[in-house]
Design an enzyme around this catalytic site. Structure first.
Site, PDB file in Angstrom:
ATOM      1  NE  ARG A 194      -3.560  -2.489   0.230  1.00  0.00           N
ATOM      2  CZ  ARG A 194      -3.135  -3.543  -0.481  1.00  0.00           C
ATOM      3  NH1 ARG A 194      -2.129  -3.451  -1.319  1.00  0.00           N
ATOM      4  NH2 ARG A 194      -3.743  -4.706  -0.363  1.00  0.00           N
ATOM      5  CB  SER A 244      -9.051  -1.743   4.846  1.00  0.00           C
ATOM      6  OG  SER A 244      -9.653  -2.978   4.555  1.00  0.00           O
ATOM      7  CD  GLU A 314      -5.405  -0.119   3.031  1.00  0.00           C
ATOM      8  OE1 GLU A 314      -5.062  -1.025   3.817  1.00  0.00           O
ATOM      9  OE2 GLU A 314      -6.000  -0.335   1.966  1.00  0.00           O
TER      10      GLU A 314
HETATM   11  C1  LIG Z   1     -15.695  -0.550  -0.738  1.00  0.00           C
HETATM   12  C2  LIG Z   1     -14.199  -0.284  -0.889  1.00  0.00           C
HETATM   13  C3  LIG Z   1     -13.338  -1.359  -1.039  1.00  0.00           C
HETATM   14  C4  LIG Z   1     -11.961  -1.140  -1.172  1.00  0.00           C
HETATM   15  N1  LIG Z   1     -11.139  -2.206  -1.298  1.00  0.00           N
HETATM   16  C5  LIG Z   1      -9.811  -2.009  -1.455  1.00  0.00           C
HETATM   17  C6  LIG Z   1      -8.930  -3.111  -1.607  1.00  0.00           C
HETATM   18  O1  LIG Z   1      -9.322  -4.287  -1.621  1.00  0.00           O
HETATM   19  N2  LIG Z   1      -7.592  -2.869  -1.740  1.00  0.00           N
HETATM   20  C7  LIG Z   1      -7.097  -1.590  -1.742  1.00  0.00           C
HETATM   21  O2  LIG Z   1      -5.873  -1.427  -1.886  1.00  0.00           O
HETATM   22  N3  LIG Z   1      -7.917  -0.525  -1.600  1.00  0.00           N
HETATM   23  C8  LIG Z   1      -9.245  -0.695  -1.452  1.00  0.00           C
HETATM   24  N4  LIG Z   1     -10.077   0.386  -1.304  1.00  0.00           N
HETATM   25  C9  LIG Z   1      -9.499   1.749  -1.245  1.00  0.00           C
HETATM   26  C10 LIG Z   1      -9.438   2.472  -2.610  1.00  0.00           C
HETATM   27  O3  LIG Z   1     -10.518   2.085  -3.432  1.00  0.00           O
HETATM   28  C11 LIG Z   1      -8.120   2.228  -3.347  1.00  0.00           C
HETATM   29  O4  LIG Z   1      -7.030   2.703  -2.599  1.00  0.00           O
HETATM   30  C12 LIG Z   1      -8.141   2.929  -4.725  1.00  0.00           C
HETATM   31  O5  LIG Z   1      -7.092   2.459  -5.503  1.00  0.00           O
HETATM   32  C13 LIG Z   1      -8.038   4.455  -4.631  1.00  0.00           C
HETATM   33  O6  LIG Z   1      -8.290   4.971  -5.925  1.00  0.00           O
HETATM   34  P1  LIG Z   1      -8.983   6.406  -6.108  1.00  0.00           P
HETATM   35  O7  LIG Z   1      -9.001   6.698  -7.564  1.00  0.00           O
HETATM   36  O8  LIG Z   1     -10.285   6.452  -5.431  1.00  0.00           O
HETATM   37  O9  LIG Z   1      -7.916   7.333  -5.373  1.00  0.00           O
HETATM   38  P2  LIG Z   1      -8.195   8.584  -4.443  1.00  0.00           P
HETATM   39  O10 LIG Z   1      -8.830   8.138  -3.180  1.00  0.00           O
HETATM   40  O11 LIG Z   1      -8.864   9.644  -5.219  1.00  0.00           O
HETATM   41  O12 LIG Z   1      -6.697   9.018  -4.138  1.00  0.00           O
HETATM   42  C14 LIG Z   1      -5.882   8.199  -3.361  1.00  0.00           C
HETATM   43  C15 LIG Z   1      -4.453   8.758  -3.421  1.00  0.00           C
HETATM   44  O13 LIG Z   1      -3.976   8.630  -4.755  1.00  0.00           O
HETATM   45  C16 LIG Z   1      -3.541   9.884  -5.236  1.00  0.00           C
HETATM   46  N5  LIG Z   1      -3.834   9.930  -6.674  1.00  0.00           N
HETATM   47  C17 LIG Z   1      -5.016   9.706  -7.280  1.00  0.00           C
HETATM   48  N6  LIG Z   1      -4.877   9.808  -8.618  1.00  0.00           N
HETATM   49  C18 LIG Z   1      -3.573  10.122  -8.839  1.00  0.00           C
HETATM   50  C19 LIG Z   1      -2.808  10.376 -10.000  1.00  0.00           C
HETATM   51  N7  LIG Z   1      -3.348  10.334 -11.231  1.00  0.00           N
HETATM   52  N8  LIG Z   1      -1.498  10.680  -9.854  1.00  0.00           N
HETATM   53  C20 LIG Z   1      -0.932  10.720  -8.624  1.00  0.00           C
HETATM   54  N9  LIG Z   1      -1.599  10.498  -7.490  1.00  0.00           N
HETATM   55  C21 LIG Z   1      -2.908  10.197  -7.595  1.00  0.00           C
HETATM   56  C22 LIG Z   1      -4.328  10.913  -4.459  1.00  0.00           C
HETATM   57  O14 LIG Z   1      -3.648  12.151  -4.430  1.00  0.00           O
HETATM   58  C23 LIG Z   1      -4.374  10.260  -3.096  1.00  0.00           C
HETATM   59  O15 LIG Z   1      -3.175  10.512  -2.417  1.00  0.00           O
HETATM   60  C24 LIG Z   1     -11.456   0.190  -1.162  1.00  0.00           C
HETATM   61  C25 LIG Z   1     -12.344   1.270  -1.017  1.00  0.00           C
HETATM   62  C26 LIG Z   1     -13.698   1.035  -0.881  1.00  0.00           C
HETATM   63  C27 LIG Z   1     -14.628   2.228  -0.746  1.00  0.00           C
END
Ligand SMILES: Cc1cc2nc3c(=O)[nH]c(=O)nc-3n(C[C@H](O)[C@H](O)[C@H](O)COP(=O)(O)OP(=O)(O)OC[C@H]3O[C@@H](n4cnc5c(N)ncnc54)[C@H](O)[C@@H]3O)c2cc1C
Length: 325
Positions: A194, A244, A314
């Site tokens: 992560r 999480s 996380e």
């Molecule tokens: C129901 C649910 C289940 C989930 N299950 C998992 C799981 O199994 N495993 C897991 O790892 N996570 C899980 N997550 C957490 C999350 O979905 C992941 O971490 C996901 O990859 C985040 O993507 P996002 O586009 O929403 O990022 P955001 O939440 O929008 O951003 C997260 C981080 O990434 C950075 N970021 C976003 N886009 C860019 C870019 N283009 N360039 C540079 N930095 C960037 C942001 O600045 C921030 O620091 C879950 C979340 C939910 C709600």
């Protein structure tokens, strides 16, 4: 636990900053084809449905817009946060100062190759998993049910115990904080559990080449369905959450630790520890970041007090979280 806490600013200072924000927003809007909003509620852009206003919220139309936005922020000395689907962040009730840049739904092109894909950072993982099934490519199955974009997944090295997105990266195109395009190898992300170094390098990922394995479509579909069912059985997927909240310590899952400690169902206002999965903290409808932070602190203390386990966040705390939170 790093709380990432910032203090709220006094009212006269806020009024002056507000005027500066309006001027900066108007100046930026003139430079871009994409949309610029002032005071955009971040609750609209996070899966927690929590978060105060972003001073300046930008949806760049194309690469030129994005580079201009990054350079504008640098020249004005404004903080700039790129977000994907907001599914791994808890934004403070006082919102985010400076710029927030949302790449999706632009920057979402996907080109499927024989042994991989070229994917825009704004593309949703759900779409990638679905299309990988259709073209018969294996590797993305563990991303099923993760509601993020590729950019967010690459930044957080999203995944499960069956694999993480970082394992698939061949190379990527990033925009550095000077607005210059760079090609990164997988090694430059320095992936760990992560973690990637995108944050510390202040780079934004634009697109990536993912390496995937050709496979029989029915096998890919079967694996996706199995993992999807497993997730649905364990996680409160319909609730407003960020997945999480704590990372898993080496020896035991954070959810198990909190479950054994009796955390399920505990509430702070409308923030609740899910009764289905103790590492999912959910917004029951009107939770504030302050309540969620209180609940996080309570769960952290519980694990520390009962088992001496110092759980690490996380999710990422973003923006201004007031002192009373
Ligand atoms: C129901 C649910 C289940 C989930 N299950 C998992 C799981 O199994 N495993 C897991 O790892 N996570 C899980 N997550 C957490 C999350 O979905 C992941 O971490 C996901 O990859 C985040 O993507 P996002 O586009 O929403 O990022 P955001 O939440 O929008 O951003 C997260 C981080 O990434 C950075 N970021 C976003 N886009 C860019 C870019 N283009 N360039 C540079 N930095 C960037 C942001 O600045 C921030 O620091 C879950 C979340 C939910 C709600």
């Amino acid at each position: 636990m790093n709380t990432g806490q910032q203090t709220c600013v006094a009212a006269p200072v806020v009024a002056k900053a507000r005027r500066q924000t309006e001027l900066a927003g108007a100046e930026l809007a003139k430079l871009l084809r994409g949309r610029v909003h002032l005071d955009e509620p971040m609750a609209r852009h996070t899966t927690f449905r929590i978060g105060g206003p972003a001073d300046i919220f930008v949806q760049p139309h194309d690469m030129e817009d994005l580079a201009a936005t990054i350079r504008f922020a640098r020249d004005k000395g404004l903080p700039c946060k790129v977000i994907g689907n907001g599914s791994n962040v808890l934004v403070g009730d006082a919102g985010i100062r400076g710029l927030v840049v949302r790449l999706a739904p632009k920057f979402s092109d996907v080109e499927w190759l024989e042994d991989g894909a070229l994917v825009g950072a704004g593309a949703r993982l759900a779409r990638l998993v679905k299309e990988a099934c259709e073209v018969g490519l294996s590797g993305l199955e563990s991303a099923v049910g993760i509601p993020g974009t590729l950019g967010g997944a690459l930044a957080t090295n999203a995944g499960t115990d069956t694999g993480s997105i970082g394992d698939l990266v061949a190379r990527a195109t990033v925009l550095d904080h000077d607005g210059e395009l760079r090609e990164w190898t997988a090694e430059q992300f320095a992936y760990r559990y992560r973690y990637s170094n995108l944050h510390s390098s202040r780079a934004s990922v634009i697109c990536a080449h993912l390496r995937l394995e050709p496979a029989a479509k029915e096998d890919v579909v079967a694996k996706v369905n199995r993992l999807k069912a497993k997730r649905a059985g364990r996680q409160p997927l319909r609730a407003w959450s960020a997945g999480s909240v704590f990372k898993n310590p080496r020896a035991v899952a954070a959810g198990k630790v909190l479950d054994r400690a009796g955390a399920k169902g505990h509430r702070m206002g409308a923030a609740e520890v899910s009764r289905k999965h103790a590492n999912f903290l959910i917004n029951r409808g009107s939770a504030t970041a302050a309540q969620m932070r209180e609940l996080i602190a309570w769960a952290h203390e519980l694990a520390l007090g009962r088992y001496g386990i110092d759980l690490e966040l996380e999710i990422e705390l973003v923006g201004e979280h007031c002192n009373h939170e």
